[in-house]
Scaffold this motif. Structure first.
Motif, mmCIF file in Angstrom:
data_model
loop_
_atom_site.group_PDB
_atom_site.id
_atom_site.type_symbol
_atom_site.label_atom_id
_atom_site.label_comp_id
_atom_site.label_asym_id
_atom_site.label_seq_id
_atom_site.Cartn_x
_atom_site.Cartn_y
_atom_site.Cartn_z
ATOM 1 N N LEU A 107 0.945 7.333 6.174
ATOM 2 C CA LEU A 107 0.799 6.082 6.912
ATOM 3 C C LEU A 107 -0.672 5.767 7.158
ATOM 4 O O LEU A 107 -1.095 4.606 7.070
ATOM 5 N N GLU A 108 -1.460 6.790 7.441
ATOM 6 C CA GLU A 108 -2.892 6.579 7.658
ATOM 7 C C GLU A 108 -3.567 6.103 6.373
ATOM 8 O O GLU A 108 -4.373 5.171 6.385
ATOM 9 N N ALA A 109 -3.232 6.746 5.259
ATOM 10 C CA ALA A 109 -3.815 6.350 3.977
ATOM 11 C C ALA A 109 -3.380 4.939 3.588
ATOM 12 O O ALA A 109 -4.170 4.154 3.049
ATOM 13 N N ALA A 110 -2.127 4.592 3.869
ATOM 14 C CA ALA A 110 -1.632 3.258 3.557
ATOM 15 C C ALA A 110 -2.343 2.203 4.403
ATOM 16 O O ALA A 110 -2.642 1.107 3.916
ATOM 17 N N GLY A 111 -2.610 2.532 5.644
ATOM 18 C CA GLY A 111 -3.322 1.595 6.501
ATOM 19 C C GLY A 111 -4.712 1.293 5.973
ATOM 20 O O GLY A 111 -5.165 0.145 5.970
ATOM 21 N N ASP A 112 -5.393 2.323 5.491
ATOM 22 C CA ASP A 112 -6.729 2.130 4.922
ATOM 23 C C ASP A 112 -6.654 1.298 3.648
ATOM 24 O O ASP A 112 -7.450 0.373 3.447
ATOM 25 N N LEU A 113 -5.682 1.606 2.778
ATOM 26 C CA LEU A 113 -5.544 0.878 1.523
ATOM 27 C C LEU A 113 -5.146 -0.576 1.766
ATOM 28 O O LEU A 113 -5.605 -1.483 1.063
ATOM 29 N N ALA B 63 0.824 -1.210 0.000
ATOM 30 C CA ALA B 63 0.000 0.000 0.000
ATOM 31 C C ALA B 63 0.858 1.260 0.000
ATOM 32 O O ALA B 63 0.529 2.256 -0.664
ATOM 33 N N LEU B 64 1.966 1.226 0.724
ATOM 34 C CA LEU B 64 2.834 2.400 0.799
ATOM 35 C C LEU B 64 3.376 2.796 -0.576
ATOM 36 O O LEU B 64 3.606 3.976 -0.852
ATOM 37 N N GLU B 65 3.550 1.824 -1.454
ATOM 38 C CA GLU B 65 4.030 2.152 -2.795
ATOM 39 C C GLU B 65 3.010 2.993 -3.557
ATOM 40 O O GLU B 65 3.371 3.935 -4.273
ATOM 41 N N GLU B 66 1.740 2.644 -3.425
ATOM 42 C CA GLU B 66 0.706 3.422 -4.110
ATOM 43 C C GLU B 66 0.572 4.815 -3.493
ATOM 44 O O GLU B 66 0.324 5.798 -4.201
ATOM 45 N N ILE B 67 0.761 4.907 -2.189
ATOM 46 C CA ILE B 67 0.720 6.219 -1.544
ATOM 47 C C ILE B 67 1.905 7.061 -1.993
ATOM 48 O O ILE B 67 1.785 8.271 -2.230
ATOM 49 N N GLU C 296 -5.994 -2.346 4.301
ATOM 50 C CA GLU C 296 -7.159 -3.063 4.834
ATOM 51 C C GLU C 296 -8.162 -3.417 3.746
ATOM 52 O O GLU C 296 -8.673 -4.538 3.717
ATOM 53 N N ARG C 297 -8.422 -2.495 2.833
ATOM 54 C CA ARG C 297 -9.486 -2.744 1.858
ATOM 55 C C ARG C 297 -8.972 -3.320 0.537
ATOM 56 O O ARG C 297 -9.764 -3.718 -0.312
ATOM 57 N N LYS C 298 -7.652 -3.368 0.372
ATOM 58 C CA LYS C 298 -7.117 -3.941 -0.864
ATOM 59 C C LYS C 298 -6.091 -5.026 -0.577
ATOM 60 O O LYS C 298 -6.397 -6.209 -0.643
ATOM 61 N N PHE C 299 -4.870 -4.650 -0.245
ATOM 62 C CA PHE C 299 -3.775 -5.607 -0.222
ATOM 63 C C PHE C 299 -3.879 -6.659 0.876
ATOM 64 O O PHE C 299 -3.242 -7.708 0.786
ATOM 65 N N GLY C 300 -4.666 -6.381 1.913
ATOM 66 C CA GLY C 300 -4.859 -7.378 2.953
ATOM 67 C C GLY C 300 -6.204 -8.069 2.874
ATOM 68 O O GLY C 300 -6.501 -8.949 3.689
ATOM 69 N N ALA C 301 -7.020 -7.708 1.895
ATOM 70 C CA ALA C 301 -8.368 -8.260 1.762
ATOM 71 C C ALA C 301 -8.349 -9.555 0.961
ATOM 72 O O ALA C 301 -7.690 -9.654 -0.073
ATOM 73 N N ASP C 302 -9.085 -10.537 1.433
ATOM 74 C CA ASP C 302 -9.125 -11.833 0.766
ATOM 75 C C ASP C 302 -9.618 -11.698 -0.675
ATOM 76 O O ASP C 302 -9.174 -12.435 -1.565
#
Length: 278
Positions: free
Chosen positions: A250-256, A24-28, A258-264
């Motif tokens: 970091l906040e934006a990466a955490g959200d991303l 996620a941090l890469e996209e941020i 959760e809803r993308k890279f860590g989502a099944d």
């Protein structure tokens, strides 16, 4: 030093993070490059250990039971190729993020440019590293390190061994929102049992060690020294200032994460959950 050094760059020696957050941090960082005119180079590691799947990789190639038993997370990258096992010790990863209009439009030329600091760092460690001189056929396609070796973006050592050189680094890039993101994995040491164990296959660990080498095998260099050398090479390549992630990133990466890279849904099927309404 690259011609890109006259732009604003930050060098981040990142702390270990989970796989979804690292992706996620890469996209941020891509958003920051476009919106704030600030480019990013960084070196990072993974904790907990993570299998990153290639963008189009079939989830059925994963041994999910093995990963669960060994405490290995699974995420999916934006880049193609095969899966890679990462951990805090045996793997050293890096990212380069820059606006697309500042780099070569030709993919191979862009690989050559962005791999300059990777090759410089390995050579500074005393390793005879270079792009693969010849193609080598795939041993096991779902695994990045056991796929066919491509002279365009695979780095091998010792380069003087020609077709007998072993892979030490895999690199991949993608373009998103007019930004080029390149990331790569460099083998500091070999965790052969885990590299093959994460896949639904009966491959022997020797299959991996016959194909892949590492910084430790080539030089015996301490891991911290290897990270320092690579970080220095990346920073000198673009004349970057030492930096870090901002709190909002970091906040934006955490959200991303959760809803993308860590989502099944993403990991299994490449489906992205929509952002929640405020």
């Amino acid at each position: 030093m690259t011609d890109l050094a006259d732009r604003s760059w930050r060098l981040i020696r990142d702390e270990p993070r989970d796989g979804p957050t690292q992706m996620a941090l890469e996209e941020i960082a891509a958003e920051t490059a476009l919106e704030d005119d600030l480019r990013t180079v960084r070196v990072y590691s993974w904790e907990p250990s993570t299998l990153s799947l290639g963008y189009r990789q079939d989830a059925d190639t994963v041994d999910w039971t093995y990963c669960e038993q060994e405490g290995i997370d699974v995420t999916r990258r934006q880049t193609g190729g095969g899966g890679i096992y990462h951990d805090r010790y045996a793997d050293i990863s890096y990212t380069i993020v820059a606006p697309a209009d500042e780099v070569p439009g030709n993919l191979m030329d862009c690989y050559e440019l962005f791999c300059e600091p990777v090759l410089a760092g390995l050579r500074d460690m005393g390793i005879d590293a270079d792009f693969a001189a010849v193609e080598q056929s795939a041993i096991y396609h779902p695994s990045c390190y056991l796929r066919d070796i491509n002279p365009a973006h695979d780095v091998v050592a010792p380069a003087s061994a020609g077709e007998n050189a072993q892979k030490i680094s895999g690199n991949a890039q993608y373009r998103q929102r007019d930004v080029v993101i390149q990331h790569g994995s460099i083998s500091y040491d070999l965790e052969a049992e885990r590299h093959v164990g994460v896949f639904e296959t009966d491959l022997e660990p020797e299959t991996f060690t016959d194909r892949v080498t590492s910084i430790h095998d080539q030089t015996g260099l301490d891991r911290e020294d290897a990270v320092d050398t690579l970080t220095t090479a990346l920073g000198e390549w673009c004349d970057a200032d030492d930096g870090d992630w901002r709190d909002d990133e970091l906040e934006a990466a955490g959200d991303l994460a959760e809803r993308k890279f860590g989502a099944d849904a993403w990991i299994r099927n490449r489906d992205v959950l929509e952002a929640s309404e405020p």
